[in-house]
Motif scaffolding. Sequence first.
Motif, PDB file in Angstrom:
ATOM      1  N   LYS A 176     -33.023  -6.865   5.374  1.00 42.79           N
ATOM      2  CA  LYS A 176     -31.855  -7.174   7.502  1.00 42.79           C
ATOM      3  C   LYS A 176     -31.212  -6.080   6.785  1.00 42.79           C
ATOM      4  N   GLU A 177     -31.026  -5.209   5.875  1.00 43.13           N
ATOM      5  CA  GLU A 177     -29.880  -4.021   6.065  1.00 43.13           C
ATOM      6  C   GLU A 177     -31.088  -2.932   6.329  1.00 43.13           C
ATOM      7  N   LEU A 178     -32.249  -2.751   6.422  1.00 45.63           N
ATOM      8  CA  LEU A 178     -32.992  -1.975   7.511  1.00 45.63           C
ATOM      9  C   LEU A 178     -32.954  -2.244   8.611  1.00 45.63           C
ATOM     10  N   THR A 179     -32.322  -3.199   9.724  1.00 47.64           N
ATOM     11  CA  THR A 179     -32.377  -2.971  11.166  1.00 47.64           C
ATOM     12  C   THR A 179     -32.244  -2.504  11.758  1.00 47.64           C
ATOM     13  N   GLY A 180     -30.693  -1.333  11.375  1.00 49.88           N
ATOM     14  CA  GLY A 180     -30.693  -0.284  11.811  1.00 49.88           C
ATOM     15  C   GLY A 180     -31.558   1.036  11.619  1.00 49.88           C
ATOM     16  N   PHE A 181     -31.935   1.066  10.843  1.00 48.34           N
ATOM     17  CA  PHE A 181     -32.756   2.219  10.042  1.00 48.34           C
ATOM     18  C   PHE A 181     -33.849   2.665  10.802  1.00 48.34           C
ATOM     19  N   ILE A 182     -34.746   0.909  11.139  1.00 47.33           N
ATOM     20  CA  ILE A 182     -36.070   0.830  11.631  1.00 47.33           C
ATOM     21  C   ILE A 182     -35.914   0.523  13.128  1.00 47.33           C
ATOM     22  N   THR A 183     -34.947   0.203  13.445  1.00 46.36           N
ATOM     23  CA  THR A 183     -35.019   0.502  14.559  1.00 46.36           C
ATOM     24  C   THR A 183     -34.601   1.919  15.252  1.00 46.36           C
ATOM     25  N   ASP A 184     -34.402   2.689  14.583  1.00 48.38           N
ATOM     26  CA  ASP A 184     -34.302   4.467  15.025  1.00 48.38           C
ATOM     27  C   ASP A 184     -34.987   4.789  14.954  1.00 48.38           C
ATOM     28  N   TYR A 185     -35.910   4.612  13.663  1.00 44.13           N
ATOM     29  CA  TYR A 185     -37.667   4.742  13.293  1.00 44.13           C
ATOM     30  C   TYR A 185     -38.501   4.558  14.247  1.00 44.13           C
ATOM     31  N   LEU A 186     -38.718   3.177  15.011  1.00 46.40           N
ATOM     32  CA  LEU A 186     -39.177   3.286  16.181  1.00 46.40           C
ATOM     33  C   LEU A 186     -38.945   3.522  17.196  1.00 46.40           C
TER      34      LEU A 186
END
Length: 453
Positions: A398-408
């Motif tokens: 869940k800590e990656l939510t922001g990172f993955i969202t931006d990546y997408l």
Amino acid sequence: MLRILCLALCSLLTHARADPGALLRLGMDIMNQVQSAMDESHILEKMAAEAGKKQPGMKPIKGITNLKVKDVQLPVITLNFVPGVGIFQCVSTGMTITGKSFMGGNMEIIVALNITATNQLLRDEETGLPVFKSEGCEVILVNVKTNLPSNMLPKVVNKFLDSTLHKVLPGLMCPAIDAVLVYVNRKWTNLSDPMPVGQMGTIKYVLTSTPATTASYIQLDFSPVVQQQNGKPIKLADAGEALVFPKGHAEGSSQLLLPDTLLSAELALLQKSFHVNIQDTMIGELPPQTTETLAGFIPEVSVAYPKSTPLTTQIKIKKPVKVTMKTGKSLLHFHGTLEMFAAWQRGKAPMSLFLLEVHFNLKVQYSVRENRLQMATSLDRLLSLSRKSSSIGNFNEKELTGFITDYLEEAYIPVVNDVLQVGLPLPDFLAMNYNLAELDVVENALMLDLKLG
């Protein structure tokens, strides 16, 4: 002619199945192309030019020789839908008939007339295409003027004119109606041709039954065939509810209704194109794609990779992309995996850091370019993120939510939009220009309000 067209179209509606793959409603705005077809084909002028020529089997008309037709007026065409029957057509025109009369002098007859016929739009059993057919053609004289001497007995003149015109006009004008329909029918010929969706397959629109006519429109029911490049068809999902046009359209207008299940089937052709392997270190507004950046979200990465190492990312879509539509909003649903790798030295395969299952939605904006449906997407939501494997130990994904969202948003959605630029083909009929259509997302479908400009 138009009456028959209406009959056929009404029949199509009557026998349409409950779950059509696409619906086309033709109002009088589109049907008025019959008038433009008569203008474009110059058929009346051609018929007039043929009138003076000797035709095989044609008997000469008593009392007139050297017959010619000239000064054909631009026709005014009036069309009316006849429910359950077709389209009733009235062509108002005028012309001058010349020749040598039984009196020995030159004769002119100036005629104003109406040609009426009923047109059906049928389904050709051999080709499966819509086809116009006319029946019941009649020629009605509105006004007749002649230069015959005024001292002749009126009964003699009237008898001569009546005999002459009733021999000349039906044979001249009724074939013109049929010829116009032949011209219009050519504009249906590409309708059922397979049209490419990129390089991955085709779609063709198959007319399921005879069109049906109401007091306001003709409706055609299509069963689209979506086929992969290897010939394997992609079945449309069960829509669950019958496809129907929403209410509130302008009288006489025309619409095309495409269900979300059809668009989903077409996107299934492109599914492999949604798999990506991104190796760029610098992407849009994102920070450098390295293990050092990733360690800011997952501290365990810095333990395994104390020296900053470039990242590569692989995204695979595991399920067919699904299109959903609610009034005013359309989404694409993506289910797949996202795997990140740390690049090793040259010659060595990258090392998988973790594999995540992802589910995210993209908002869709629809448009038309070059008669193809275009889709432009943006991120709606990252709905779920779950860890399937990891080489760097346990961590809270869940800590990656922001990172993955931006990546997408920065890395993956541009790839999706690039794939979608192939466009989805629209039914090719009557030389329709879809670029002028107004698009509206309705319940479970996309509606194109067709315009002639």
